[in-house]
Design an enzyme around this catalytic site. Structure first.
Site, PDB file in Angstrom:
ATOM      1  N   GLU A 137       0.792  -1.125  -0.001  1.00 52.66           N
ATOM      2  CA  GLU A 137       0.077  -0.146  -0.010  1.00 52.66           C
ATOM      3  C   GLU A 137       1.079   1.231   0.113  1.00 52.66           C
ATOM      4  O   GLU A 137       0.405   2.338  -0.149  1.00 52.66           O
ATOM      5  CB  GLU A 137      -0.896   0.083   1.244  1.00 52.66           C
ATOM      6  CG  GLU A 137      -2.141  -0.810   1.166  1.00 52.66           C
ATOM      7  CD  GLU A 137      -1.831  -2.468   1.296  1.00 52.66           C
ATOM      8  OE1 GLU A 137      -1.027  -2.718   2.105  1.00 52.66           O
ATOM      9  OE2 GLU A 137      -2.657  -2.991   0.432  1.00 52.66           O
ATOM     10  N   PHE A 146      13.363   5.541  -0.809  1.00 52.16           N
ATOM     11  CA  PHE A 146      12.964   4.384  -0.674  1.00 52.16           C
ATOM     12  C   PHE A 146      13.434   3.547   0.659  1.00 52.16           C
ATOM     13  O   PHE A 146      14.705   2.934   0.638  1.00 52.16           O
ATOM     14  CB  PHE A 146      13.302   3.493  -1.867  1.00 52.16           C
ATOM     15  CG  PHE A 146      12.861   2.078  -2.022  1.00 52.16           C
ATOM     16  CD1 PHE A 146      11.613   1.647  -2.456  1.00 52.16           C
ATOM     17  CD2 PHE A 146      13.777   0.792  -1.831  1.00 52.16           C
ATOM     18  CE1 PHE A 146      11.097   0.434  -2.711  1.00 52.16           C
ATOM     19  CE2 PHE A 146      13.131  -0.353  -2.006  1.00 52.16           C
ATOM     20  CZ  PHE A 146      11.874  -0.758  -2.225  1.00 52.16           C
ATOM     21  N   HIS A 191       4.452 -14.345  -1.293  1.00 50.17           N
ATOM     22  CA  HIS A 191       4.374 -13.605  -2.532  1.00 50.17           C
ATOM     23  C   HIS A 191       5.376 -12.691  -2.468  1.00 50.17           C
ATOM     24  O   HIS A 191       5.131 -11.341  -2.876  1.00 50.17           O
ATOM     25  CB  HIS A 191       2.799 -13.448  -3.112  1.00 50.17           C
ATOM     26  CG  HIS A 191       2.295 -12.706  -2.078  1.00 50.17           C
ATOM     27  ND1 HIS A 191       1.952 -13.122  -0.724  1.00 50.17           N
ATOM     28  CD2 HIS A 191       1.603 -11.369  -2.151  1.00 50.17           C
ATOM     29  CE1 HIS A 191       1.202 -12.417  -0.106  1.00 50.17           C
ATOM     30  NE2 HIS A 191       0.964 -11.208  -0.792  1.00 50.17           N
TER      31      HIS A 191
HETATM   32  C1  DLZ Z   1       0.312  -9.952   2.963  1.00 45.87           C
HETATM   33  C2  DLZ Z   1       1.829  -9.599   3.317  1.00 45.87           C
HETATM   34  C3  DLZ Z   1       2.524 -10.510   3.621  1.00 45.87           C
HETATM   35  C4  DLZ Z   1       2.573 -11.859   3.755  1.00 45.87           C
HETATM   36  N1  DLZ Z   1       3.944 -10.100   3.811  1.00 45.87           N
HETATM   37  C5  DLZ Z   1       4.181  -8.804   4.154  1.00 45.87           C
HETATM   38  C6  DLZ Z   1       5.564  -8.135   4.527  1.00 45.87           C
HETATM   39  O1  DLZ Z   1       6.487  -8.980   4.714  1.00 45.87           O
HETATM   40  N2  DLZ Z   1       5.794  -7.208   4.490  1.00 45.87           N
HETATM   41  C7  DLZ Z   1       4.768  -6.155   4.213  1.00 45.87           C
HETATM   42  O2  DLZ Z   1       5.047  -4.935   4.266  1.00 45.87           O
HETATM   43  N3  DLZ Z   1       3.580  -6.462   3.854  1.00 45.87           N
HETATM   44  C8  DLZ Z   1       3.351  -7.852   3.819  1.00 45.87           C
HETATM   45  N4  DLZ Z   1       2.037  -8.232   3.261  1.00 45.87           N
HETATM   46  C9  DLZ Z   1       0.920  -7.391   3.229  1.00 45.87           C
HETATM   47  C10 DLZ Z   1       0.722  -6.604   1.742  1.00 45.87           C
HETATM   48  O3  DLZ Z   1       2.024  -5.659   1.820  1.00 45.87           O
HETATM   49  C11 DLZ Z   1      -0.746  -5.747   1.661  1.00 45.87           C
HETATM   50  O4  DLZ Z   1      -0.788  -5.128   2.891  1.00 45.87           O
HETATM   51  C12 DLZ Z   1      -1.567  -7.027   1.722  1.00 45.87           C
HETATM   52  O5  DLZ Z   1      -1.414  -7.951   0.959  1.00 45.87           O
HETATM   53  C13 DLZ Z   1      -2.881  -6.199   1.459  1.00 45.87           C
HETATM   54  O6  DLZ Z   1      -2.850  -5.504   0.206  1.00 45.87           O
END
Ligand code: DLZ
Length: 156
Positions: free
Chosen positions: A60, A115, A90
């Protein structure tokens, strides 16, 4: 004939700074935020000139950064997030999305976006980057200050 050298400093004039920090892996991103605030204040930025927004995850960050640029009077933004390979099935998609998104905004907008997104194999590696040897949030803050200063000089 002589060469003109132009370089920014970490003390831009009258700079207002935005920070967008992701809540995912918040124990680490909050330390990055602390590092960023320390670096900003250490370079003369007062609290009234700092605005902090939180978003759910690194995915986001680009939209939150763009929204802040559209709606708030800031000269540059620091985007802070942590993506951990081990806990993120992912991983590549999230990393690609945030990297591409922030890069696009940097190029399209006239304002620098630092960044400050860690992409690590595990929590240990991430913690090492917000520890005593250095704080990547602080480094991102210094980068945005230097870029604001450079732009002030180039656009003058
Ligand atoms: C879902 C997810 C996962 C599995 N891992 C991370 C992470 O390691 N670091 C991070 O900042 N966000 C992660 N997210 C959340 C995604 O960035 C995002 O908030 C969700 O997919 C909802 O759009």
């Amino acid at each position: 004939m002589s060469i003109t050298y132009i370089e920014g400093s970490t003390k831009p004039k009258d700079a207002k700074i935005g920070i967008v920090v992701s809540r995912w892996n918040s124990s680490i991103t909050e330390r990055m935020l602390e590092g960023a605030l320390k670096a900003l204040k250490g370079n003369g930025i007062i609290e009234e000139d700092i605005i902090v927004a939180r978003c759910p995850g690194s995915f986001e960050l680009p939209l939150a950064v763009q929204s802040m640029l559209d709606s708030k009077s800031v000269d540059g933004i620091i985007a802070l997030g942590v993506v951990i390979r081990g806990g993120t099935p992912h991983f590549e998609y999230v990393c690609d999305a945030v990297t591409r998104g922030i890069t696009d905004i940097n190029i399209r907008s006239k304002k620098p976006v630092a960044f400050g997104v860690l992409t690590t194999d595990d929590v240990k590696q991430a913690l090492e980057r917000v520890g005593e040897k250095g704080n990547k949030g602080g480094e991102a803050a210094l980068a945005v200050l230097e870029m604001i200063s450079l732009q002030q000089k180039l656009n003058h």
